[in-house]
Enzyme design. Structure first.
Site, PDB file in Angstrom:
ATOM      1  NE  ARG A 146      13.427 -23.440  42.067  1.00  0.00           N
ATOM      2  CZ  ARG A 146      12.812 -24.187  43.035  1.00  0.00           C
ATOM      3  NH1 ARG A 146      12.557 -23.580  43.934  1.00  0.00           N
ATOM      4  NH2 ARG A 146      12.419 -25.176  42.991  1.00  0.00           N
ATOM      5  CD  GLU A 176      12.828 -23.581  38.360  1.00  0.00           C
ATOM      6  OE1 GLU A 176      13.459 -24.542  38.133  1.00  0.00           O
ATOM      7  OE2 GLU A 176      11.922 -23.615  39.165  1.00  0.00           O
ATOM      8  CB  SER A 178      10.158 -27.051  37.972  1.00  0.00           C
ATOM      9  OG  SER A 178       9.958 -27.760  38.967  1.00  0.00           O
TER      10      SER A 178
END
Ligand code: EPU
Length: 346
Positions: free
Chosen positions: A164, A341, A235
């Site tokens: 990520r 995130e 998420s």
């Protein structure tokens, strides 16, 4: 380039946060990009580049220009014996693009079905799911530098993809506008079906991009709340990577903690000498009892502990407050610091 003043962003972020932008515009073509460059040169205000708004939490109203990237078009650019090279514009919807490849029986992206957002935002996050990440099939991308107007081409190495993570996320947010991305999709597919829930569905059948994509879609629909029904950004935290020693210390008190060994992983920029374990943020949060928690309209999904949800009219600040409470309780119970995130826009 048309500019709307004091525009609501509620429909433009999947958390459904009703923040406003001082100015809002859409970028459809090269002329709009040139107009954006001019606007930036003339105005001393920040500019935020917006894709599908699925990885972005507006904590406040935005005091600058939000430019929604709507560049469209996709094409098979080239083929050789090993790969089909597909080029796609930054404003295209990611999932629609994946299904376009799947319908032509082009394999590679099927595990990334139903991920919200746009193609141009996908490399910034190096989106990933079910054993595949964007970097696995990435060839190159084109981007315009919004300070100079120069066009740059980035190959795999220059993107510095991680879990990520990318060069664009760490260095160039809102400075580079990703106009198009090219994928190299293998003619000899390397199916990834090991994930629980995917293998079972495909047991005994000949795999195809379409079958796997369909299985992933049902799996995601059963596990993750649909942003069209309840505001969320997928998420909310990354899965933490711990040193083996730290992971074992936690395991001594919490024997069920999941652990996925990582090879030569970089955590916080330093290679962990003793090996590393990725653990599950969802498991940590669930173990602190957060699943289904609700305070006003802000809460945690009752389907998946990793997803923060907006039941109706929560503000970005209220959602962020829930995130902070979760981080504090996970740190308190396990000594693990969670990292958000999505991009939190202050
Ligand atoms: N778990 C819980 N409670 C829950 C949900 C999960 O304890 O409520 C535990 C279970 O032990 C489960 C484990 O967490 O086996 C892992 O859960 P899951 O398979 O749902 O995967 P994840 O690690 O939570 C990651 C990605 C997702 C991606 C899935 C599938 C991150 C931060 N998230 O989630 O990506 O779809 O794997 O590959 O890496 C996203 O980034 O927005 C996203 C949805």
């Amino acid at each position: 380039m048309e500019i709307i003043n004091n525009a609501s962003l509620k429909q433009l972020n999947t958390f459904g946060v009703d923040a406003s932008a001082k100015h809002l515009t859409e970028i459809h073509n090269l002329e709009d990009i040139e107009a954006l460059l001019e606007w930036k040169a003339q105005n001393d205000l920040p500019c935020l580049l917006l894709g599908g708004g699925s990885n972005l939490l507006f904590k406040n109203d935005y005091q600058g220009l939000v430019a929604k990237i709507c560049l469209a078009g996709k094409d098979i650019a080239e083929e050789d014996n090993d790969f089909t090279y597909v080029s796609v514009a930054g404003g295209e919807n990611w999932h629609d693009f994946v299904r376009w490849t799947v319908e032509q029986d082009i394999a590679g992206l099927e595990n990334l079905s139903l991920i919200p957002g746009t193609v141009g935002a996908a490399p910034i996050q190096n989106i990933g799911a079910y054993g595949v990440e964007l970097a696995d099939h990435f060839q190159s991308l084109q981007a315009v530098d919004l300070e100079t107007g120069n066009i740059h081409e980035f190959d795999l190495l220059h993107c510095q993809f991680g879990y990520r993570e990318s060069f664009f996320k760490s260095q160039t947010l809102d400075k580079l506008l990703i106009t198009s991305v090219t994928f190299a999709l293998p003619k000899k597919p390397n199916w990834k079906m090991d994930y629980a829930g995917v293998r079972e569905v495909l047991e005994g059948v000949e795999p195809s991009a379409k079958l796997i994509s369909d299985a992933i879609i049902s799996l995601r629909m059963s596990k993750l709340p649909d942003p069209a029904k309840i505001g969320n950004g997928g998420s909310f935290f990354k899965n933490p990577v711990l040193s083996l020693d730290d992971w074992e210390a936690i395991k001594a008190n919490h024997p069920n903690i999941p652990g996925y060994p990582q090879n030569a992983v970089l955590a916080g920029g330093t290679e962990l000498a003793n090996g590393a374990m990725k653990t599950s943020a969802a498991w940590l949060i669930d173990s602190c009892g957060w699943k289904g928690h609700r305070k006003g309209d802000a809460g945690v999904s009752d389907m998946h502990a990793l997803v923060i949800v907006n039941h109706a009219n929560a503000t970005g600040a209220e959602l962020w407050a829930v995130a902070q409470e979760i981080m504090a309780s996970v740190e308190d119970k396990f000594g693990v610091l969670l990292e958000a995130e999505p991009r939190v826009v202050l």
